[in-house]
Scaffold this motif. Structure first.
Motif, PDB file in Angstrom:
ATOM      1  N   THR A 136     -60.891  17.742 -45.351  1.00  0.00           N
ATOM      2  CA  THR A 136     -61.942  16.215 -45.013  1.00  0.00           C
ATOM      3  C   THR A 136     -63.126  15.892 -45.884  1.00  0.00           C
ATOM      4  N   CYS A 137     -63.251  14.967 -46.125  1.00  0.00           N
ATOM      5  CA  CYS A 137     -63.955  14.703 -46.915  1.00  0.00           C
ATOM      6  C   CYS A 137     -65.604  13.986 -46.367  1.00  0.00           C
ATOM      7  N   ILE A 138     -66.391  15.186 -47.039  1.00  0.00           N
ATOM      8  CA  ILE A 138     -67.961  14.602 -46.314  1.00  0.00           C
ATOM      9  C   ILE A 138     -68.828  13.486 -45.774  1.00  0.00           C
ATOM     10  N   PHE A 139     -67.710  12.329 -46.643  1.00  0.00           N
ATOM     11  CA  PHE A 139     -67.701  10.723 -46.122  1.00  0.00           C
ATOM     12  C   PHE A 139     -67.274  10.662 -44.948  1.00  0.00           C
ATOM     13  N   ASP A 140     -65.765  11.295 -44.259  1.00  0.00           N
ATOM     14  CA  ASP A 140     -65.427  10.749 -43.325  1.00  0.00           C
ATOM     15  C   ASP A 140     -65.710  11.808 -41.659  1.00  0.00           C
TER      16      ASP A 140
END
Length: 300
Positions: free
Chosen positions: A205-209
């Motif tokens: 899970t990307c921090i920007f998602d």
């Protein structure tokens, strides 16, 4: 026998003998410059496999689609692709015994995106298509990890001083550097193409998602753009394999490899000698993924 025929022969053998469940390579699209990733699951699929001057996509990134599954995978890797495989192995994203790696010594690829521009309009011309920009300064055209190797070993293609652009940037004052990055990052539309193309961007899970908390806004303001690129750059430190896919796919031509090369240079200086993904040692981790109690802490 050309490289394509040799790859097809290997893929046929692996699939027939049940040594792999799928084989990753490239297939030809509708236009001469369209060579795209292809997954062969049956012997009948093998005839679609090709290797040509437009087989530029880094196939190691596609391994992330299979990290939670059990299939055994055959794949073709160029030098940069093989460094990506090493990165995934180091990050524990996939196990070595699931892979059968066919290495190809890479003579350099042409950029299908540039070819598409040359092919469009009234003056269609593919004859003069040069090497992709990312291939002009390749330090590792030969695979660093493989089970079978094809082709003749290729020399590095570094043109001039490797970090010349970085040293020019280092000579600027802090204010000049800020204005430089403010200018180039203001163009960013945060399409995340660079993240999607990057094998080192392998967080589940990307921090920007994330939305709770939301680390960057949805608008493309300079502050949010800088936040995105600063955080991504910090994640790339010690992990960028210099494949150049991020910069190649950027639709607004941000010189992302300039940022990555600064990180590569500094990590090598502070923690080196070190180049990401140059060799696979079981259990090894990049410099900034480990620590020791006696590490210097003067900066605290």
């Amino acid at each position: 026998m050309d490289i394509t025929s040799k790859i097809r022969k290997i893929a046929t053998r692996l699939l027939q003998n049940g040594e792999v469940d799928l084989f990753m390579a490239w297939e030809k699209g509708d236009l001469p410059f369209q060579s795209k990733p292809f997954f062969a699951r049956r012997v009948e699929d093998v005839e679609r496999i090709i290797f040509d001057e437009y087989s530029i996509h880094n196939l190691s990134n596609a391994l992330l689609k299979f990290r939670d599954r059990q299939e055994k995978i055959g794949l073709v890797v160029k030098g940069c692709d093989s460094r990506g495989v090493v990165r995934l192995l180091e990050d524990g994203q996939i196990k070595r015994d699931r892979l059968y790696i066919v290495g190809v010594c890479c003579p350099g690829m042409k950029d299908p995106l540039q070819a598409m521009r040359d092919y469009s309009g009234f003056n269609r011309n593919l004859e003069a298509a040069p090497l992709a920009a990312k291939c002009e300064n390749c330090i590792q055209p030969n695979p660093v990890i493989y089970d079978e190797l094809l082709g003749e070993e290729q020399p590095p293609r570094v043109q001039g001083e490797r970090f010349a652009r970085v040293r020019e940037l280092e000579q600027l004052s802090p204010d000049e550097r800020y204005r430089f990055f403010e200018d180039i990052l203001s163009r960013c539309i945060r399409c995340y193409a660079c993240r999607q193309a990057c094998v080192a961007c392998n967080c589940r899970t990307c921090i920007f998602d994330e939305t709770k908390p939301q680390w960057v806004g949805r608008e493309t303001s300079i502050s949010d753009n800088m936040m995105y690129h600063l955080v991504r750059a910090s994640h790339m430190a010690g992990r960028c394999i210099e494949c150049g896919e991020c910069e190649r796919v950027c639709p607004v031509n941000i010189p992302l490899m300039l940022i990555n090369q600064k990180l590569i240079k500094d990590v090598d200086n502070f923690f080196g000698p070190y180049e990401a993904g140059m060799q696979y040692v079981e259990g090894a981790k990049p410099p900034l993924s480990v620590y020791q109690e006696n590490d210097p802490d003067d900066f605290i």
